[in-house]
Design a protein around this motif. Structure first.
Motif, PDB file in Angstrom:
ATOM      1  N   LEU A 128       0.801  -1.283  -0.264  1.00 35.73           N
ATOM      2  CA  LEU A 128       0.518   0.231  -0.036  1.00 35.73           C
ATOM      3  C   LEU A 128       0.840   1.422   0.013  1.00 35.73           C
ATOM      4  O   LEU A 128       0.549   2.186  -0.595  1.00 35.73           O
ATOM      5  CB  LEU A 128      -0.930  -0.042   0.999  1.00 35.73           C
ATOM      6  N   PRO A 129       2.179   1.510   0.794  1.00 32.84           N
ATOM      7  CA  PRO A 129       2.846   2.126   0.650  1.00 32.84           C
ATOM      8  C   PRO A 129       3.335   2.799  -0.579  1.00 32.84           C
ATOM      9  O   PRO A 129       3.529   3.766  -0.907  1.00 32.84           O
ATOM     10  CB  PRO A 129       4.222   2.345   1.580  1.00 32.84           C
ATOM     11  N   ARG A 132       0.518   4.545  -2.906  1.00 31.39           N
ATOM     12  CA  ARG A 132      -0.628   5.659  -2.495  1.00 31.39           C
ATOM     13  C   ARG A 132      -0.151   6.224  -3.122  1.00 31.39           C
ATOM     14  O   ARG A 132       1.410   6.767  -3.360  1.00 31.39           O
ATOM     15  CB  ARG A 132      -0.500   5.852  -1.228  1.00 31.39           C
ATOM     16  N   GLY A 133      -0.429   7.645  -3.725  1.00 40.05           N
ATOM     17  CA  GLY A 133      -0.388   8.308  -4.960  1.00 40.05           C
ATOM     18  C   GLY A 133       0.077   8.369  -6.018  1.00 40.05           C
ATOM     19  O   GLY A 133       0.442   9.531  -6.672  1.00 40.05           O
ATOM     20  N   LEU A 175     -10.247   1.852   0.023  1.00 36.23           N
ATOM     21  CA  LEU A 175      -9.502   2.261  -0.053  1.00 36.23           C
ATOM     22  C   LEU A 175      -9.511   3.019  -1.661  1.00 36.23           C
ATOM     23  O   LEU A 175      -9.207   4.078  -2.041  1.00 36.23           O
ATOM     24  CB  LEU A 175      -8.463   1.645  -0.764  1.00 36.23           C
ATOM     25  N   GLU A 178      -8.508   7.118  -0.906  1.00 34.49           N
ATOM     26  CA  GLU A 178      -7.510   6.938  -1.482  1.00 34.49           C
ATOM     27  C   GLU A 178      -7.592   7.166  -3.467  1.00 34.49           C
ATOM     28  O   GLU A 178      -6.299   7.275  -3.752  1.00 34.49           O
ATOM     29  CB  GLU A 178      -6.717   6.024  -1.060  1.00 34.49           C
ATOM     30  N   ILE A 180      -7.592   4.297  -4.768  1.00 32.76           N
ATOM     31  CA  ILE A 180      -7.336   3.459  -5.488  1.00 32.76           C
ATOM     32  C   ILE A 180      -8.374   2.183  -5.936  1.00 32.76           C
ATOM     33  O   ILE A 180      -8.314   1.763  -4.395  1.00 32.76           O
ATOM     34  CB  ILE A 180      -6.096   2.456  -4.188  1.00 32.76           C
TER      35      ILE A 180
END
Length: 269
Positions: A128-129, A132-133, A175, A178, A180
């Motif tokens: 996940l890190p 993200r973005g 999610l 975000e 995702i």
């Protein structure tokens, strides 16, 4: 694939040394993605990576036992240092189990859940890190039509895939804020090494199933198409879709059909 809609995207696939995982690696590569291949068999992985690179993209092979936390952490460090991030995670690694629930062992059931459920959670959490973005980031969970309906002599495996389905739904809503997307792909009977590596309850073995199997390449093609379209749920093979619909609308009738389907079984001495 004439266009390359995943050009410069990074895709990580577990269980990528053979079967659906390897086919998916090549399918995403044909769509332009750089591919990270993770599995336990390093020699097979390196061969697979060469096949992927021949399609004009970058490939990274990482030996990884997804049931081990330290291996998964190492995998994510390799992805981060090589590509700086991740766009698509394909949770494909899995293990089958055959035999009546009263005959399978607790150890076998735990092994199946460790790989099919806990490893999926472990890899997703670690990834996940890196997701993200990243615009359009996705998690693609490979389930089975048997995750939508339990069948006799496959209860342990069905239960693990039903857990995958439920986790997918929860993760999807968690999610979504975000950006995702979390997708579920449920293959039916597929030509691969899966049955060769499947565990069997003592004294039980399954004969050939009298159904036409999809090729791993067909499954991979449908997976990439679902990924491109962001399709939430994809159930593959006509018998698989019929089974899910029959169970929904005429469950009692399908119980009887499922019982008859379990007949082609032999008991070893």
């Amino acid at each position: 694939m004439k266009t390359r809609p995943f050009k410069e995207r990074v895709v990580l696939i577990t269980g990528a040394s053979s079967g659906i995982g390897l086919a998916a690696a090549k399918a995403y590569a044909q769509a332009g993605a750089h591919v990270v291949l993770a599995a336990r068999r390093l020699n097979r992985l390196e061969e697979a990576a060469r096949e992927v690179e021949s399609l004009g993209v970058r490939a990274l092979s990482v030996r990884c036992d997804v049931t081990r936390g330290e291996d998964v952490e190492h995998l994510m460090r390799e992805v981060s240092s090589t590509f700086g991030g991740l766009d698509v995670l394909v949770n494909n690694a899995g293990l089958g189990l055959y035999g009546p629930l009263e005959s399978i062992s607790e150890e076998q059931l735990r092994q199946v859940f460790e790989l099919n459920v806990f490893a999926l959670w472990r890899v997703t959490r670690a990834a996940l890190p890196l997701l993200r973005g990243r615009k359009g980031a996705q998690v693609v969970n490979v389930s089975s039509v048997l995750g939508h309906r339990g069948l006799p002599l496959l209860g342990g495996y069905c239960a693990s895939k039903a857990a995958v389905n439920a986790m997918t739904e929860s993760l999807r809503t968690e999610l979504a804020p975000e950006g995702i997307r979390v997708l579920l792909v449920s293959p039916g009977l597929t030509e691969s090494e899966f049955r060769e590596h499947r565990m069997n309850a003592r004294g039980w073995a399954q004969q050939a199933v009298p159904l036409k199997a999809m090729s791993a390449e067909q499954v991979a093609h449908e997976m990439v198409r679902a990924s491109l379209r962001g399709r939430r749920d994809t159930i593959l093979t006509l018998p698989g879709r019929i089974m899910v619909l029959a169970n929904r609308f005429v469950p009692g009738l399908f119980d009887r059909i499922a019982h008859r389907m379990a007949n082609p079984v032999k008991k070893d001495a």
